[in-house]
Design an enzyme around this catalytic site. Sequence first.
Site, PDB file in Angstrom:
ATOM      1  N   GLY A  74       0.822  -1.207   0.000  1.00 27.42           N
ATOM      2  CA  GLY A  74       0.000   0.000   0.000  1.00 27.42           C
ATOM      3  C   GLY A  74       0.854   1.255   0.000  1.00 27.42           C
ATOM      4  N   SER A 121      -2.256 -13.344  -4.194  1.00 35.49           N
ATOM      5  CA  SER A 121      -0.919 -13.870  -3.916  1.00 35.49           C
ATOM      6  C   SER A 121      -0.682 -15.119  -4.758  1.00 35.49           C
ATOM      7  CB  SER A 121      -0.850 -14.248  -2.437  1.00 35.49           C
ATOM      8  OG  SER A 121       0.218 -15.134  -2.202  1.00 35.49           O
ATOM      9  N   SER A 122       0.589 -15.402  -5.020  1.00 39.47           N
ATOM     10  CA  SER A 122       0.915 -16.602  -5.820  1.00 39.47           C
ATOM     11  C   SER A 122       0.597 -17.898  -5.066  1.00 39.47           C
ATOM     12  CB  SER A 122       2.387 -16.579  -6.223  1.00 39.47           C
ATOM     13  OG  SER A 122       3.211 -16.492  -5.080  1.00 39.47           O
ATOM     14  N   CYS A 123       0.306 -17.807  -3.770  1.00 41.04           N
ATOM     15  CA  CYS A 123       0.013 -19.038  -3.028  1.00 41.04           C
ATOM     16  C   CYS A 123      -1.399 -19.559  -3.310  1.00 41.04           C
ATOM     17  CB  CYS A 123       0.237 -18.863  -1.535  1.00 41.04           C
ATOM     18  SG  CYS A 123      -0.986 -17.836  -0.767  1.00 41.04           S
ATOM     19  N   TYR A 169      -4.717 -18.729   4.079  1.00 36.92           N
ATOM     20  CA  TYR A 169      -4.517 -17.455   3.379  1.00 36.92           C
ATOM     21  C   TYR A 169      -4.913 -17.617   1.906  1.00 36.92           C
ATOM     22  CZ  TYR A 169      -1.833 -13.400   1.670  1.00 36.92           C
ATOM     23  OH  TYR A 169      -1.438 -12.213   1.091  1.00 36.92           O
ATOM     24  N   LYS A 187      -7.723 -15.614  -0.365  1.00 34.88           N
ATOM     25  CA  LYS A 187      -7.316 -14.864  -1.559  1.00 34.88           C
ATOM     26  C   LYS A 187      -8.052 -15.375  -2.804  1.00 34.88           C
ATOM     27  CE  LYS A 187      -4.762 -11.716   0.108  1.00 34.88           C
ATOM     28  NZ  LYS A 187      -5.160 -10.316  -0.078  1.00 34.88           N
ATOM     29  N   HIS A 202       8.580 -12.708   5.962  1.00 34.38           N
ATOM     30  CA  HIS A 202       8.959 -13.566   4.849  1.00 34.38           C
ATOM     31  C   HIS A 202      10.471 -13.775   4.816  1.00 34.38           C
ATOM     32  CE1 HIS A 202       4.935 -12.216   3.438  1.00 34.38           C
ATOM     33  NE2 HIS A 202       4.875 -13.472   3.041  1.00 34.38           N
TER      34      HIS A 202
HETATM   35  O1  GFB Z   1       8.960 -16.263   2.502  1.00 33.81           O
HETATM   36  P1  GFB Z   1       8.395 -17.477   3.170  1.00 33.81           P
HETATM   37  O2  GFB Z   1       8.122 -17.365   4.616  1.00 33.81           O
HETATM   38  O3  GFB Z   1       7.079 -17.913   2.477  1.00 33.81           O
HETATM   39  O4  GFB Z   1       9.443 -18.692   2.987  1.00 33.81           O
HETATM   40  P2  GFB Z   1       6.533 -18.888   1.308  1.00 33.81           P
HETATM   41  C1  GFB Z   1      10.010 -19.026   1.756  1.00 33.81           C
HETATM   42  C2  GFB Z   1      11.022 -20.156   1.934  1.00 33.81           C
HETATM   43  O5  GFB Z   1      12.172 -19.644   2.631  1.00 33.81           O
HETATM   44  C3  GFB Z   1      10.540 -21.364   2.739  1.00 33.81           C
HETATM   45  C4  GFB Z   1      12.519 -20.533   3.686  1.00 33.81           C
HETATM   46  O6  GFB Z   1      11.049 -22.534   2.150  1.00 33.81           O
HETATM   47  C5  GFB Z   1      11.179 -21.129   4.112  1.00 33.81           C
HETATM   48  O7  GFB Z   1      11.375 -22.327   4.851  1.00 33.81           O
HETATM   49  N1  GFB Z   1      13.255 -19.803   4.729  1.00 33.81           N
HETATM   50  C6  GFB Z   1      14.558 -19.971   5.043  1.00 33.81           C
HETATM   51  C7  GFB Z   1      12.753 -18.853   5.557  1.00 33.81           C
HETATM   52  N2  GFB Z   1      14.899 -19.193   6.080  1.00 33.81           N
HETATM   53  C8  GFB Z   1      13.798 -18.464   6.412  1.00 33.81           C
HETATM   54  C9  GFB Z   1      13.556 -17.472   7.409  1.00 33.81           C
HETATM   55  O8  GFB Z   1      14.409 -17.092   8.203  1.00 33.81           O
HETATM   56  N3  GFB Z   1      12.289 -16.937   7.423  1.00 33.81           N
HETATM   57  C10 GFB Z   1      11.318 -17.321   6.545  1.00 33.81           C
HETATM   58  N4  GFB Z   1      10.113 -16.736   6.610  1.00 33.81           N
HETATM   59  N5  GFB Z   1      11.517 -18.294   5.616  1.00 33.81           N
HETATM   60  C11 GFB Z   1       4.463 -17.463   1.782  1.00 33.81           C
HETATM   61  C12 GFB Z   1       3.084 -17.740   2.274  1.00 33.81           C
HETATM   62  O9  GFB Z   1       4.991 -18.696   1.510  1.00 33.81           O
HETATM   63  O10 GFB Z   1       4.494 -16.707   0.591  1.00 33.81           O
HETATM   64  C13 GFB Z   1       2.220 -16.568   2.240  1.00 33.81           C
HETATM   65  O11 GFB Z   1       3.164 -18.315   3.557  1.00 33.81           O
HETATM   66  C14 GFB Z   1       2.395 -15.709   1.002  1.00 33.81           C
HETATM   67  O12 GFB Z   1       0.915 -17.032   2.302  1.00 33.81           O
HETATM   68  C15 GFB Z   1       3.832 -15.505   0.622  1.00 33.81           C
HETATM   69  O13 GFB Z   1       1.721 -16.289  -0.077  1.00 33.81           O
HETATM   70  C16 GFB Z   1       4.001 -14.769  -0.690  1.00 33.81           C
HETATM   71  O14 GFB Z   1       6.955 -18.418  -0.044  1.00 33.81           O
HETATM   72  O15 GFB Z   1       6.833 -20.309   1.587  1.00 33.81           O
END
Ligand code: GFB
Length: 317
Positions: A19, A109-111, A138, A142, A181
């Site tokens: 936003g 979202s792409s999810c 989520y 969406k 993320h």
């Molecule tokens: O960005 P992320 O949390 O979301 O994680 P998703 C992406 C990948 O990075 C996963 C790895 O395989 C995580 O295990 N990863 C490695 C980490 N280290 C880390 C860390 O320190 N933090 C995080 N967060 N991840 C999201 C969805 O999925 O994508 C939402 O949960 C949304 O709904 C978003 O759609 C765009 O890409 O897996």
Amino acid sequence: MFALRDKRIWVAGHRGMVGSALVRRLEREACTVLTASHAELDLRDQAATRAFVLANRPDAVILAAATVGGILANDSFPAHFLYNNMMIAANVVHAAYEAGVSKLLYLGSSCIYPKFAPQPIPEAALLTGELEPTNQWYAIAKIAGLKLTEAYRRQYGCDFIAAMPTNLYGRGDNFDLAAGHVLPALLRKAHEAKLAGAAEIVIWGTGTPRREFLHVDDCAEACIHLMQHYSDFGHVNVGSGEDVTILELTERVCAVVGFKGRIVNDLSKPDGTPRKLMAADKIRALGWGPRIGLDDGIRDAYHWFQHDLSQAARGAA
Ligand code: GFB
């Protein structure tokens, strides 16, 4: 062509990463940007949302408000992600219809796509298979939101459209390690490890999942482009067209930050979807393409992370 000139445009969710990028982008247009903070308007409240829209009479709405988070937050708070996002979508879309809003852009979202969708994922892959369990709540909200835009277009003839951005990052991101993320989390981990002289940083999962990343300013540009040039059924993917493994991403983040230690895996954390690269043909054919490469984007995000840290330190002093 939907002209933005002299229009009143409500950016719902203007304090969030997407936003706020939209507000910055709209400052270059001769339009009036309407906003309401969360304290002023709870979008989960139907009556309050309706009253706000009827009182402020926007010509156009960009729905960037959402409860968002990384893989762990999604997996830990399913009710929160499903309820909040369904309510926000239903209330804003319906109020926009009641107020006769001329154009609405809904952001998903792409999810939304199946866990094992063909790669790169075409828009037509929607609802062809099982969702990834960690973020299915989520994703369902969406999907409902994007279907709302199609339903209101079909039943009432509203010019409502939907865009599905890939994993976004940039200025205003959430750097909280538990809730955020991967890209902001890695920036913070590498930065803190460098300052502490640590020997390693820990990443979640195997590091093998592939993700596509898009800088939020490119996403804002795509949204404005779609507002102006797209009016049809069917959502539109918004991505960079390139993906990297999480390990490659970590290495690139460490290079930008200047952290030279080891990268260690925490295998107790989930990997999520193995690959999530969206087909970009539809939006490319509409005349939009990304401008910010991943390394430049990481440098920019790191700049804003450090900027926010120094602001916070000044505030605390
Ligand atoms: O960005 P992320 O949390 O979301 O994680 P998703 C992406 C990948 O990075 C996963 C790895 O395989 C995580 O295990 N990863 C490695 C980490 N280290 C880390 C860390 O320190 N933090 C995080 N967060 N991840 C999201 C969805 O999925 O994508 C939402 O949960 C949304 O709904 C978003 O759609 C765009 O890409 O897996």
